[in-house]
Design a protein around this motif. Structure first.
Motif, mmCIF file in Angstrom:
data_model
loop_
_atom_site.group_PDB
_atom_site.id
_atom_site.type_symbol
_atom_site.label_atom_id
_atom_site.label_comp_id
_atom_site.label_asym_id
_atom_site.label_seq_id
_atom_site.Cartn_x
_atom_site.Cartn_y
_atom_site.Cartn_z
ATOM 1 N N THR A 273 0.985 7.783 3.957
ATOM 2 C CA THR A 273 1.437 6.489 4.483
ATOM 3 C C THR A 273 1.034 6.310 5.949
ATOM 4 O OG1 THR A 273 3.597 7.455 4.911
ATOM 5 C CG2 THR A 273 3.346 6.205 2.879
ATOM 6 N N ASP A 274 1.009 7.392 6.732
ATOM 7 C CA ASP A 274 0.570 7.295 8.127
ATOM 8 C C ASP A 274 -0.900 6.898 8.203
ATOM 9 O OD1 ASP A 274 3.079 8.052 8.983
ATOM 10 O OD2 ASP A 274 2.533 10.169 9.173
ATOM 11 N N GLU B 70 0.826 -1.206 0.000
ATOM 12 C CA GLU B 70 0.000 0.000 0.000
ATOM 13 C C GLU B 70 0.859 1.254 0.000
ATOM 14 O OE1 GLU B 70 -2.306 -1.034 3.432
ATOM 15 O OE2 GLU B 70 -3.983 -1.680 2.175
ATOM 16 N N GLU B 71 2.008 1.202 0.668
ATOM 17 C CA GLU B 71 2.913 2.357 0.676
ATOM 18 C C GLU B 71 3.448 2.645 -0.723
ATOM 19 O OE1 GLU B 71 3.159 -0.088 2.983
ATOM 20 O OE2 GLU B 71 2.710 0.970 4.851
ATOM 21 N N LEU C 2 -2.450 5.080 6.049
ATOM 22 C CA LEU C 2 -2.542 3.662 5.707
ATOM 23 C C LEU C 2 -2.203 2.782 6.899
ATOM 24 C CD1 LEU C 2 -0.960 3.566 2.159
ATOM 25 C CD2 LEU C 2 -3.310 3.093 2.775
ATOM 26 N N ARG C 3 -1.188 3.172 7.658
ATOM 27 C CA ARG C 3 -0.837 2.397 8.852
ATOM 28 C C ARG C 3 -1.997 2.384 9.840
ATOM 29 N NH1 ARG C 3 4.185 5.369 8.449
ATOM 30 N NH2 ARG C 3 5.614 4.085 7.260
ATOM 31 N N ARG C 4 -2.612 3.529 10.040
ATOM 32 C CA ARG C 4 -3.748 3.630 10.957
ATOM 33 C C ARG C 4 -4.933 2.807 10.442
ATOM 34 N NH1 ARG C 4 -5.761 3.549 15.675
ATOM 35 N NH2 ARG C 4 -7.570 4.842 15.993
ATOM 36 N N LEU C 5 -5.167 2.876 9.134
ATOM 37 C CA LEU C 5 -6.250 2.102 8.523
ATOM 38 C C LEU C 5 -6.016 0.606 8.726
ATOM 39 C CD1 LEU C 5 -8.786 1.994 6.702
ATOM 40 C CD2 LEU C 5 -7.234 1.984 4.749
ATOM 41 N N ARG C 6 -4.799 0.158 8.490
ATOM 42 C CA ARG C 6 -4.461 -1.252 8.673
ATOM 43 C C ARG C 6 -4.631 -1.665 10.130
ATOM 44 N NH1 ARG C 6 0.835 -1.563 7.090
ATOM 45 N NH2 ARG C 6 0.301 -0.561 5.135
#
Length: 116
Positions: free
Chosen positions: A51-52, A8-9, A54-58
């Protein structure tokens, strides 16, 4: 579901590269080896994300999966307990009162405690 070749990144970085306007969309697709349809799917799903994010979403998706698993386990336990109660003859107070034929409550029926 098929696993993507790109993380995703990497997808977000590719979209940011396209937003910068230094290369055309066709060039970016060619450089990264993806079709324009894939690019549009990425754009629809990941546009505006960092990207932050996406990390939170994951992290939220993992937490949601864990909560769903816990609820499913709890539902199975409740179902098993109800099944045991049905086999042993235990009844709830609501169904106990409706079994009386003459409108009175039966005292001392098996499986019911008199808590009064």
């Amino acid at each position: 579901m098929k696993k993507s070749r790109f993380t995703e990144e990497q997808i977000v970085r590719t979209l940011h590269e396209a937003e910068s306007g230094q290369k055309s969309q066709a060039e970016i697709c060619r450089d990264h080896g993806v079709s324009t349809n894939t690019f549009y799917l990425w754009k629809r799903k990941y546009s505006g994300l960092q990207t932050d994010d996406l990390r939170r979403l994951r992290e939220l998706e993992r937490e949601n999966d864990e909560l769903k698993r816990l609820v499913a386990e709890r539902d199975l336990e409740i179902s098993a307990v109800r099944k045991v109660f049905r086999k042993t003859g235990w009844r709830s107070r609501a169904s106990f009162g409706s079994e009386a034929t003459d409108g009175r409550r039966r005292e001392g029926s098996p499986g019911m405690r008199d808590d009064r």
